[in-house]
Scaffold this motif. Structure first.
Motif, PDB file in Angstrom:
ATOM      1  N   GLU A  51       1.063   8.723   1.847  1.00  0.00           N
ATOM      2  CA  GLU A  51       0.645   9.385   0.594  1.00  0.00           C
ATOM      3  C   GLU A  51      -0.868   9.400   0.471  1.00  0.00           C
ATOM      4  O   GLU A  51      -1.482  10.394   0.121  1.00  0.00           O
ATOM      5  CB  GLU A  51       1.243   8.639  -0.596  1.00  0.00           C
ATOM      6  N   GLN A  52      -1.424   8.194   0.789  1.00  0.00           N
ATOM      7  CA  GLN A  52      -2.893   8.104   0.721  1.00  0.00           C
ATOM      8  C   GLN A  52      -3.533   9.124   1.638  1.00  0.00           C
ATOM      9  O   GLN A  52      -4.482   9.807   1.288  1.00  0.00           O
ATOM     10  CB  GLN A  52      -3.334   6.722   1.142  1.00  0.00           C
ATOM     11  N   LYS A  53      -2.948   9.166   2.854  1.00  0.00           N
ATOM     12  CA  LYS A  53      -3.502  10.092   3.841  1.00  0.00           C
ATOM     13  C   LYS A  53      -3.422  11.525   3.321  1.00  0.00           C
ATOM     14  O   LYS A  53      -4.363  12.302   3.409  1.00  0.00           O
ATOM     15  CB  LYS A  53      -2.734   9.964   5.147  1.00  0.00           C
ATOM     16  N   VAL A  54      -2.242  11.842   2.741  1.00  0.00           N
ATOM     17  CA  VAL A  54      -2.045  13.203   2.237  1.00  0.00           C
ATOM     18  C   VAL A  54      -3.073  13.504   1.143  1.00  0.00           C
ATOM     19  O   VAL A  54      -3.688  14.568   1.113  1.00  0.00           O
ATOM     20  CB  VAL A  54      -0.607  13.360   1.694  1.00  0.00           C
ATOM     21  N   GLU A  55      -3.283  12.475   0.270  1.00  0.00           N
ATOM     22  CA  GLU A  55      -4.262  12.642  -0.803  1.00  0.00           C
ATOM     23  C   GLU A  55      -5.651  12.923  -0.238  1.00  0.00           C
ATOM     24  O   GLU A  55      -6.367  13.816  -0.670  1.00  0.00           O
ATOM     25  CB  GLU A  55      -4.299  11.360  -1.617  1.00  0.00           C
ATOM     26  N   LYS A  56      -5.975  12.097   0.782  1.00  0.00           N
ATOM     27  CA  LYS A  56      -7.280  12.264   1.416  1.00  0.00           C
ATOM     28  C   LYS A  56      -7.429  13.664   1.964  1.00  0.00           C
ATOM     29  O   LYS A  56      -8.446  14.331   1.800  1.00  0.00           O
ATOM     30  CB  LYS A  56      -7.432  11.254   2.550  1.00  0.00           C
ATOM     31  N   ILE A  57      -6.375  14.103   2.642  1.00  0.00           N
ATOM     32  CA  ILE A  57      -6.414  15.437   3.251  1.00  0.00           C
ATOM     33  C   ILE A  57      -6.607  16.488   2.159  1.00  0.00           C
ATOM     34  O   ILE A  57      -7.393  17.426   2.316  1.00  0.00           O
ATOM     35  CB  ILE A  57      -5.132  15.699   4.075  1.00  0.00           C
ATOM     36  N   CYS A  58      -5.880  16.276   1.000  1.00  0.00           N
ATOM     37  CA  CYS A  58      -6.000  17.232  -0.106  1.00  0.00           C
ATOM     38  C   CYS A  58      -7.437  17.325  -0.585  1.00  0.00           C
ATOM     39  O   CYS A  58      -7.991  18.395  -0.747  1.00  0.00           O
ATOM     40  CB  CYS A  58      -5.120  16.797  -1.259  1.00  0.00           C
ATOM     41  N   TYR A  59      -8.058  16.120  -0.804  1.00  0.00           N
ATOM     42  CA  TYR A  59      -9.448  16.102  -1.275  1.00  0.00           C
ATOM     43  C   TYR A  59     -10.367  16.801  -0.289  1.00  0.00           C
ATOM     44  O   TYR A  59     -11.252  17.558  -0.657  1.00  0.00           O
ATOM     45  CB  TYR A  59      -9.918  14.663  -1.492  1.00  0.00           C
ATOM     46  N   LYS A  60     -10.109  16.478   0.981  1.00  0.00           N
ATOM     47  CA  LYS A  60     -10.952  17.052   2.026  1.00  0.00           C
ATOM     48  C   LYS A  60     -10.857  18.578   1.980  1.00  0.00           C
ATOM     49  O   LYS A  60     -11.854  19.286   2.036  1.00  0.00           O
ATOM     50  CB  LYS A  60     -10.490  16.528   3.377  1.00  0.00           C
ATOM     51  N   LYS A  61      -9.580  19.031   1.862  1.00  0.00           N
ATOM     52  CA  LYS A  61      -9.378  20.483   1.854  1.00  0.00           C
ATOM     53  C   LYS A  61     -10.047  21.109   0.642  1.00  0.00           C
ATOM     54  O   LYS A  61     -10.697  22.151   0.731  1.00  0.00           O
ATOM     55  CB  LYS A  61      -7.873  20.789   1.818  1.00  0.00           C
ATOM     56  N   TYR A  62      -9.901  20.409  -0.508  1.00  0.00           N
ATOM     57  CA  TYR A  62     -10.508  20.912  -1.749  1.00  0.00           C
ATOM     58  C   TYR A  62     -12.014  21.003  -1.593  1.00  0.00           C
ATOM     59  O   TYR A  62     -12.648  22.011  -1.922  1.00  0.00           O
ATOM     60  CB  TYR A  62     -10.132  19.951  -2.876  1.00  0.00           C
ATOM     61  N   PHE A  63     -12.576  19.914  -1.026  1.00  0.00           N
ATOM     62  CA  PHE A  63     -14.025  19.895  -0.831  1.00  0.00           C
ATOM     63  C   PHE A  63     -14.453  21.027   0.096  1.00  0.00           C
ATOM     64  O   PHE A  63     -15.436  21.723  -0.158  1.00  0.00           O
ATOM     65  CB  PHE A  63     -14.442  18.541  -0.259  1.00  0.00           C
ATOM     66  N   GLN A  64     -13.653  21.185   1.157  1.00  0.00           N
ATOM     67  CA  GLN A  64     -14.012  22.232   2.131  1.00  0.00           C
ATOM     68  C   GLN A  64     -13.990  23.620   1.487  1.00  0.00           C
ATOM     69  O   GLN A  64     -14.909  24.415   1.684  1.00  0.00           O
ATOM     70  CB  GLN A  64     -13.037  22.197   3.303  1.00  0.00           C
ATOM     71  N   THR A  65     -12.944  23.873   0.681  1.00  0.00           N
ATOM     72  CA  THR A  65     -12.891  25.205   0.049  1.00  0.00           C
ATOM     73  C   THR A  65     -14.064  25.386  -0.909  1.00  0.00           C
ATOM     74  O   THR A  65     -14.678  26.445  -0.947  1.00  0.00           O
ATOM     75  CB  THR A  65     -11.585  25.418  -0.764  1.00  0.00           C
ATOM     76  N   MET A  66     -14.368  24.303  -1.683  1.00  0.00           N
ATOM     77  CA  MET A  66     -15.478  24.414  -2.622  1.00  0.00           C
ATOM     78  C   MET A  66     -16.786  24.669  -1.869  1.00  0.00           C
ATOM     79  O   MET A  66     -17.597  25.501  -2.261  1.00  0.00           O
ATOM     80  CB  MET A  66     -15.628  23.143  -3.468  1.00  0.00           C
ATOM     81  N   ALA A  67     -16.978  23.890  -0.802  1.00  0.00           N
ATOM     82  CA  ALA A  67     -18.209  24.031  -0.017  1.00  0.00           C
ATOM     83  C   ALA A  67     -18.307  25.452   0.537  1.00  0.00           C
ATOM     84  O   ALA A  67     -19.385  26.061   0.519  1.00  0.00           O
ATOM     85  CB  ALA A  67     -18.219  23.012   1.114  1.00  0.00           C
ATOM     86  N   ARG A  68     -17.150  25.963   1.008  1.00  0.00           N
ATOM     87  CA  ARG A  68     -17.161  27.324   1.557  1.00  0.00           C
ATOM     88  C   ARG A  68     -17.568  28.332   0.487  1.00  0.00           C
ATOM     89  O   ARG A  68     -18.367  29.213   0.718  1.00  0.00           O
ATOM     90  CB  ARG A  68     -15.781  27.662   2.124  1.00  0.00           C
TER      91      ARG A  68
END
Ligand SMILES: Nc1ncnc2c1ncn2[C@@H]1O[C@@H]2COP(=O)(O)O[C@H]2[C@H]1O
Length: 737
Positions: free
Chosen positions: A88-105
Motif C-alpha cells: 500500500e505504501q509503495k502504491v501511495e508512493k507511486i501515486c504521489y510520484k505520478k501526481y508530481f510528475q504530471t504537475m511538473a509536466r
C-alpha cells in the motif's frame, strides 16, 4: 500406574513447589489440559472416549505439531499483513510520484507556452502585451489566498554554487581536447550567467570551447588600472569590486565611497581596454573568493566579442546622448559613463531595484515600461489620520464652546501646540466621508513615544488647569470644561487602543508600529501603491546624483522599481555623481517631479478601497433586494422591501489608485504647488453631486450587458436588462433605469 501415586509422599515443600510451578506454567491448550486431567485421574491412554490417543508420547507430539502449525499460520498471516501494508505504501508512493510528475509536466508546458508568448510579444516590440498588472493581481487576491501565489524568491538558492569539479577539469584542458558532449554541458552551466546568455547559441559553444577556469582569493587584483588588457572575464561566483584607482586597497575602505561598481555572478568585465585598445580604465579586485571564466585577448577578437561589446557601448552612448538631461555633457564623460554601464533586460514583474535609497545604480528605460512603487505603512498612516481627526474634533469643540460660553473662558481650552499634528490643515477642511484633512507637508511616521509624550503633556496641562482654575462643575449640568474632559477621555481611549480595521481582522496598530520600529523595514501591514510608470527615455534615481544637501525630499523615501517588461541601461551612481554639474541638477528637478506625500497616497488608497467596498455592497444590496422582491411576490404576508439606498458619498467609477489620482488631477482637485508639493482640495458633496453620481452609476456601461468584476472578492457578475446574473445568487437581477 498405581506406583506413582503410592510412592508419592506428601511434603508441604514439594506441594508448594508444584503449586508455584502450576501457577507459572504457560497456558495449555484444551486438549493438553484434558490429557493431563486424564493422567491425573489415572486413566490409561487408549481407554475411554478418545480412542485415537494411543500414548502420552504420541499425544504430546501431536500437540506440539498443532502448536507449531498454529504458530506458522500466525507468522504467515503477519507476513502477509506486513507485505500488504508495504505494498500500500509503495502504491501511495507511486501515486504521489505520478501526481508530481504530471504537475511538473504541466508546469513545464505552461512555462514553455509563456516563454513563447513573451518572446513573440518582445519580437513585435509589444512589451505592454506581456504585462500583467502586478498591482492589481496582488490587490485582488484575498489574504488567505495570497500564499497560493507562486513566489519564485522562495525557491531561489541562498548559497553560492561553485563551478563543478568535472567542469573545472574540462575548462583547464586544451580546447582541442574538449568533446562536443562536454561543450554542451559547459554551455548549460554557463547559461546561468546573464552576460553569457546575451550571445547567440553558436557563439556560446565557441566560448565554451575556449573559456579558461580561474579562482582567486580575497584581495587578489584581477585587473589593475593602467595595465594593458589581455583578458575578458565572466564572474561565476563571488564578487569583484571596481575602483578608478591603481590602489586596490580603496575597494576595502569602510565607507565604500571609492567603489564604483561591484560585479557579481553573471557579470562580465574587462572589455573596455580590449575594445578601445587602450589601457585598463579601472582596478578590479576580488572582494571574496571568486571564480572566473576567462577569455584571452586573441580569442576575444577572433570570436568578434569586441564588436558585440562595442555595439552595446555605442548603443548606450547614443541613447544617453539623445536624452535632454545629458545634452550638456561632454562626449568623453558620456563614453566613460557608457563604458561602465550595462544593457539589461527585465521580464514583467521582476524587481529591478528593491530600495532606491540603497541603490548603487541609475536606471534609464530604453524599451517597455517600469513602475515606481511606494510601500505605505497603513497602520502608521491610519493612526496619523486618527490623530488629525482627534485634533479637528477638538478644534470644532473649541470653536463651538467659544461661541456658546463667551470669550472669558476660552483661555482654558486653548490648546497650546502640544498636539502631534500642529501643521496647518487644508483650507477646505475635511474631505467628504473621510474626516481627513488634506495635508501639505510630508510627514514622518509617529512613534509610540511621541504619543506618550502627548498624553503626558495633556495630563500635565490638565492638572495645571484644575489647580489654577479650581473650576468645579455643578451636578446635572455639563460644563464646557466637562465636555472637554469627556472629549479628551474619549480621544485618549482612542489613542490607547487604535485599531486598523481591515476586511479580515483587527490589528492593533501600536503593536504593529512598535514592531515596525524595532525591526526596520518589517512593516506590520503595508500596501504597495504604484505612483509612476516610466517609459522610453525616463531615468530613475537621478535625483540621488545631487549633493546630499541639495537632494530632493523623495531621496529619503524608499521606492521600488518594478519591471513591466523593459530593457534598461544601468549606469553606476558614483560615476554620475562625479560628473554631474549644476545645470544637470536643475534639469533633474525639472525632469523628475516630486512624488506626492504618503498621506495623499494613503488618501487615494482609502478612496480606492472605499470604492471597492461600496461597489461590492451595492451589488450585494441589489441582489438581496431582488431576492426579497421575488419572495414578497410569492408570499403575500411579506412586505415589499425598500429599494437599496446609495450612500451619500461622491464616488466615481475608477479602476485603480493611479487612475483615481489622475482623475483627481484632471478634475482639478489635486494640484502641484510651486514648492512641488501636492495639494488635495476636497470634493464638494452636494445634492447635485449625488445626482451626478447616481446618473453615472445608472448610465455606467456595466449595466449594459457588461461584466462587472468586483475586485477583491473574486466575485464576477453580469448585470443585464432582464439577463442572467452569474455566481452565488441564483436569481436574475434586473435594474430599471
Ligand atoms: N563604473 C565603471 N567604470 C569603469 N569600468 C568599470 C566600471 N564598472 C565596471 N568596469 C569594468 O572594469 C574594467 C576595468 O578594465 P577595462 O577598462 O578593460 O574594463 C572595465 C570595465 O569592464
Amino acid at each position: 500406574m498405581d506406583n506413582g501415586k503410592s510412592t508419592r509422599t506428601f511434603s508441604p515443600k514439594v506441594h508448594l513447589r508444584d503449586a508455584v510451578r502450576k501457577a507459572y506454567q504457560p497456558p495449555k491448550s484444551l486438549a493438553l489440559i484434558r490429557l493431563l486431567d486424564r493422567i491425573h485421574r489415572n486413566e490409561t491412554p487408549g481407554s475411554g472416549k478418545d480412542a485415537e490417543i494411543t500414548s502420552m508420547e504420541n499425544q504430546r507430539e501431536i500437540l506440539k505439531k498443532k502448536i507449531q502449525r498454529r504458530r506458522a499460520m500466525m507468522k504467515n498471516k503477519l507476513r502477509v499483513a506486513v507485505h500488504s501494508a508495504n505494498r500500500e505504501q509503495k502504491v501511495e508512493k507511486i501515486c504521489y510520484k505520478k501526481y508530481f510528475q504530471t504537475m511538473a509536466r504541466r508546469v513545464l508546458l505552461l512555462n514553455r507556452v509563456f516563454a513563447r508568448m513573451r518572446a513573440c510579444a518582445m519580437e513585435n516590440g509589444d512589451h505592454s502585451g506581456i504585462c500583467s498588472n502586478a498591482m492589481q493581481l496582488k490587490d485582488s487576491v484575498q489574504e488567505e489566498e495570497r500564499d497560493l501565489l507562486f513566489n519564485p524568491n522562495n525557491f531561489k538558492c541562498r548559497q553560492q554554487v561553485s563551478f563543478p569539479i568535472w567542469a573545472r577539469k574540462v575548462c583547464k584542458s586544451k580546447p582541442e581536447h574538449r568533446t562536443p558532449e562536454q561543450l554542451h554541458n559547459i554551455v548549460s552551466i554557463m547559461r546561468q550567467l546573464k552576460d553569457f546568455r546575451k550571445y547567440s547559441k553558436k557563439m556560446q559553444l565557441l566560448l565554451a570551447k575556449i573559456a579558461r577556469y580561474e579562482g582567486f582569493g580575497r584581495r587578489r587584483v584581477v585587473i589593475r588600472k593602467g595595465h594593458f588588457g589581455v583578458c575578458f572575464y565572466f564572474v561565476f561566483s563571488g564578487s569583484v569590486g571596481v575602483v578608478i584607482d591603481t590602489d586596490e586597497d580603496k575597494a576595502f575602505d569602510k565607507d565604500g565611497r571609492s567603489l564604483v561598481n561591484v560585479m557579481r555572478k553573471g557579470d562580465s568585465f574587462g572589455e573596455v581596454a580590449l575594445v578601445q585598445k587602450c589601457r585598463r580604465s579601472a582596478t578590479a579586485v576580488c572582494m571574496e573568493y571568486t571564480e572566473f571564466l576567462v577569455i584571452d585577448k586573441d580569442q576575444f577578437y577572433e570570436l568578434g566579442i569586441d564588436k558585440f561589446a562595442e555595439e552595446e557601448m555605442m548603443f548606450r552612448f547614443n541613447f544617453m546622448k539623445s536624452l535632454d538631461i545629458f545634452s550638456t555633457w561632454k562626449d568623453d564623460d558620456l563614453i566613460e559613463l557608457a563604458s561602465g554601464g550595462r544593457n539589461m533586460e527585465y521580464l514583467c514583474d521582476k524587481v529591478i531595484e528593491e530600495d532606491s535609497t540603497k541603490s548603487e545604480f541609475i536606471w534609464i528605460i530604453t524599451k517597455g515600461h517600469a513602475h515606481v512603487l511606494r510601500l505605505l505603512d497603513l497602520p502608521v498612516l491610519e493612526n496619523l489620520q486618527r490623530n488629525e481627526m482627534f485634533k479637528n474634533q477638538k478644534d470644532r469643540k473649541k470653536n463651538r464652546e467659544m461661541t456658546s460660553a463667551g470669550t472669558s473662558r476660552s483661555g482654558y481650552y486653548s490648546a497650546k501646540s502640544t498636539d502631534l499634528n500642529s501643521k496647518p490643515t487644508s483650507p477646505g477642511g475635511l474631505l467628504p466621508g473621510y474626516n481627513t484633512p488634506a495635508r501639505l507637508t510630508p510627514v514622518s511616521p509617529i512613534s509610540e513615544t511621541t504619543v506618550n509624550q502627548q498624553r503626558r503633556s495633556i495630563k500635565k496641562r490638565d492638572s495645571n488647569h484644575s489647580l489654577s482654575s479650581g473650576y468645579s462643575s455643578d451636578a446635572g449640568r455639563t460644563s464646557p470644561r466637562q465636555n472637554w474632559q469627556n472629549l479628551r477621555k474619549k480621544a485618549i481611549k482612542k489613542i490607547k487602543t487604535p485599531k486598523f480595521v481591515n476586511q479580515l481582522s483587527e490589528i492593533p496598530s501600536w503593536q504593529r508600529i512598535a514592531g515596525a520600529e524595532s525591526c526596520k523595514g518589517n512593516l506590520g501591514l503595508g500596501a504597495y501603491i504604484r505612483i509612476d510608470t516610466l517609459g522610453h527615455g525616463d531615468v530613475f534615481g537621478f535625483k540621488y546624483a545631487a549633493k546630499e544637501e541639495n537632494r530632493h525630499v523623495d531621496c529619503l523615501k524608499k521606492f521600488v522599481l518594478l519591471s513591466a517588461g523593459c530593457d534598461v541601461i544601468r549606469i553606476s551612481k558614483p560615476n554620475v555623481q562625479k560628473m554631474t554639474d549644476n545645470e544637470t541638477i536643475s534639469k533633474i528637478e525639472q525632469f523628475e517631479p516630486g512624488y506626492p506625500s504618503d498621506e495623499i497616497l494613503f488618501e487615494v488608497y482609502r478612496r480606492y478601497h472605499d470604492w471597492r467596498t461600496f461597489r461590492e455592497k451595492l451589488v450585494d444590496d441589489i441582489a438581496l433586494y431582488q431576492t426579497n422582491v421575488t419572495k414578497a411576490i410569492n408570499n403575500r404576508s411579506l412586505s415589499i422591501p425598500k429599494i437599496p439606498r446609495i450612500e451619500n458619498k461622491a464616488y466615481s467609477r475608477i479602476q485603480s489608485p493611479v487612475e483615481h489620482w489622475n482623475m483627481l488631477k484632471e478634475e482639478g482637485h489635486l494640484k502641484q504647488e510651486e514648492n512641488s508639493q501636492w495639494k488635495v482640495t476636497p470634493i464638494p458633496s452636494t445634492e447635485k453631486d449625488m445626482d451626478e453620481v447616481i446618473k453615472r452609476l445608472r448610465a455606467a456601461p456595466f449595466l449594459q450587458d457588461q461584466l462587472l468584476k468586483a475586485k477583491g472578492s473574486q466575485r464576477q457578475l453580469i448585470l443585464t436588462h432582464g439577463g442572467d446574473r452569474v455566481n452565488r445568487f441564483p436569481k436574475v437581477v434586473t435594474i430599471k433605469q
